[in-house]
Design a protein around this motif. Structure first.
Motif, PDB file in Angstrom:
ATOM      1  N   ILE A 110      -5.924   0.270  -0.778  1.00 55.42           N
ATOM      2  CA  ILE A 110      -5.703   0.247  -2.218  1.00 55.42           C
ATOM      3  C   ILE A 110      -7.064   0.181  -2.912  1.00 55.42           C
TER       4      ILE A 110
ATOM      5  N   ALA B  47       0.846  -1.207   0.000  1.00 51.67           N
ATOM      6  CA  ALA B  47       0.000   0.000   0.000  1.00 51.67           C
ATOM      7  C   ALA B  47       0.883   1.260   0.000  1.00 51.67           C
TER       8      ALA B  47
ATOM      9  N   ALA C  67      -6.617  -7.257   3.877  1.00 52.16           N
ATOM     10  CA  ALA C  67      -6.213  -8.642   3.589  1.00 52.16           C
ATOM     11  C   ALA C  67      -6.171  -9.481   4.866  1.00 52.16           C
TER      12      ALA C  67
HETATM   13  N1  URA Z   1      -3.602  -3.320   3.692  1.00 51.77           N
HETATM   14  C1  URA Z   1      -4.689  -4.032   3.318  1.00 51.77           C
HETATM   15  O1  URA Z   1      -4.936  -5.098   3.863  1.00 51.77           O
HETATM   16  N2  URA Z   1      -5.471  -3.548   2.344  1.00 51.77           N
HETATM   17  C2  URA Z   1      -5.213  -2.391   1.710  1.00 51.77           C
HETATM   18  O2  URA Z   1      -5.964  -2.004   0.797  1.00 51.77           O
HETATM   19  C3  URA Z   1      -4.083  -1.645   2.111  1.00 51.77           C
HETATM   20  C4  URA Z   1      -3.284  -2.139   3.111  1.00 51.77           C
END
Ligand code: URA
Length: 209
Positions: free
Chosen positions: A194, A135, A201
């Motif tokens: 993002i 990111a 995630a």
């Molecule tokens: N970390 C994540 O898990 N998702 C993002 O979009 C950015 C950083």
């Protein structure tokens, strides 16, 4: 300047679509990330050196090749990086795994190490730093700093999705590090996500949201 490799194999892109989809449940998300990590491991190991050897087949002697050079080390950034480790290990089962945990200091906004445990022979290994999302690049840069401070020299980065900002930041801080991604998305929003991305995630991997 480090190179950026986009792993655009159709299977990776197909699976990434379902990883992005907000209706994909935790179990399927985890399995898909694992599968894409395996496919990306195939791409990231494309340039590892081979050496000649011979084996005796049941018919005759055969001139063959085996992997030579440095052994590999996987360095997931906690916690989301863990979601890709088993997938990579399926192709590279002898790799050792080191872990790096970082948090952002709320005042300085700088990443701070809270956990670092690396293989004892880490300096002799070619290392793959793993984080699904690149990111801002802050964690990736800090993790690579951790490794370089300990005299590691051969480092690659593996991400599912990167932002253009994150790629630029890593390339500027660590021009010797090549980056392997399944996709480069449009931009980072004001919350550091993002866009379009896949959400958080870690939360999606571990079902914490
Ligand atoms: N970390 C994540 O898990 N998702 C993002 O979009 C950015 C950083």
């Amino acid at each position: 300047m480090g190179k950026v490799f986009i792993c655009d194999h159709p299977l990776i892109q197909h699976k990434l679509t379902f990883i992005r989809d907000e209706t994909t449940n935790t179990k399927d998300f985890r399995e898909l990330v694992d599968e894409v990590a395996t496919l990306m491991a195939y791409e990231i190991t494309r340039d590892i050196p081979l050496e000649k050897t011979t084996v005796k087949t049941p018919v005759s002697e055969a001139e063959c090749q085996i992997i030579s050079g440095r052994m590999l080390g996987l360095i997931p950034i906690l916690r989301a990086g863990l979601g890709m480790v088993d997938g990579v290990l399926k192709l590279i089962p002898a790799a050792k795994v080191g872990h790096i945990g970082l948090y952002r200091d709320p005042e300085t906004l700088q990443p701070v190490e809270y956990y670092v445990k690396l293989p004892t022979d880490v300096t002799e290994r070619e290392l793959i730093v793993i984080d699904p999302m690149l990111a801002t690049g802050g964690s990736a840069i800090a993790a690579i700093d951790v490794l370089k401070k300990r005299n590691c020299t051969q480092i690659k980065m593996m991400n599912l999705i990167a932002s253009p900002e994150g790629i630029r930041a890593v390339q500027e801080a660590h021009p010797d590090v090549d980056i392997y991604v399944a996709a480069i998305d449009t931009y980072l929003n004001e919350h550091g996500y993002i866009v379009p991305g896949l959400g958080d995630a870690g939360d999606r991997l571990f079902g914490t949201k």
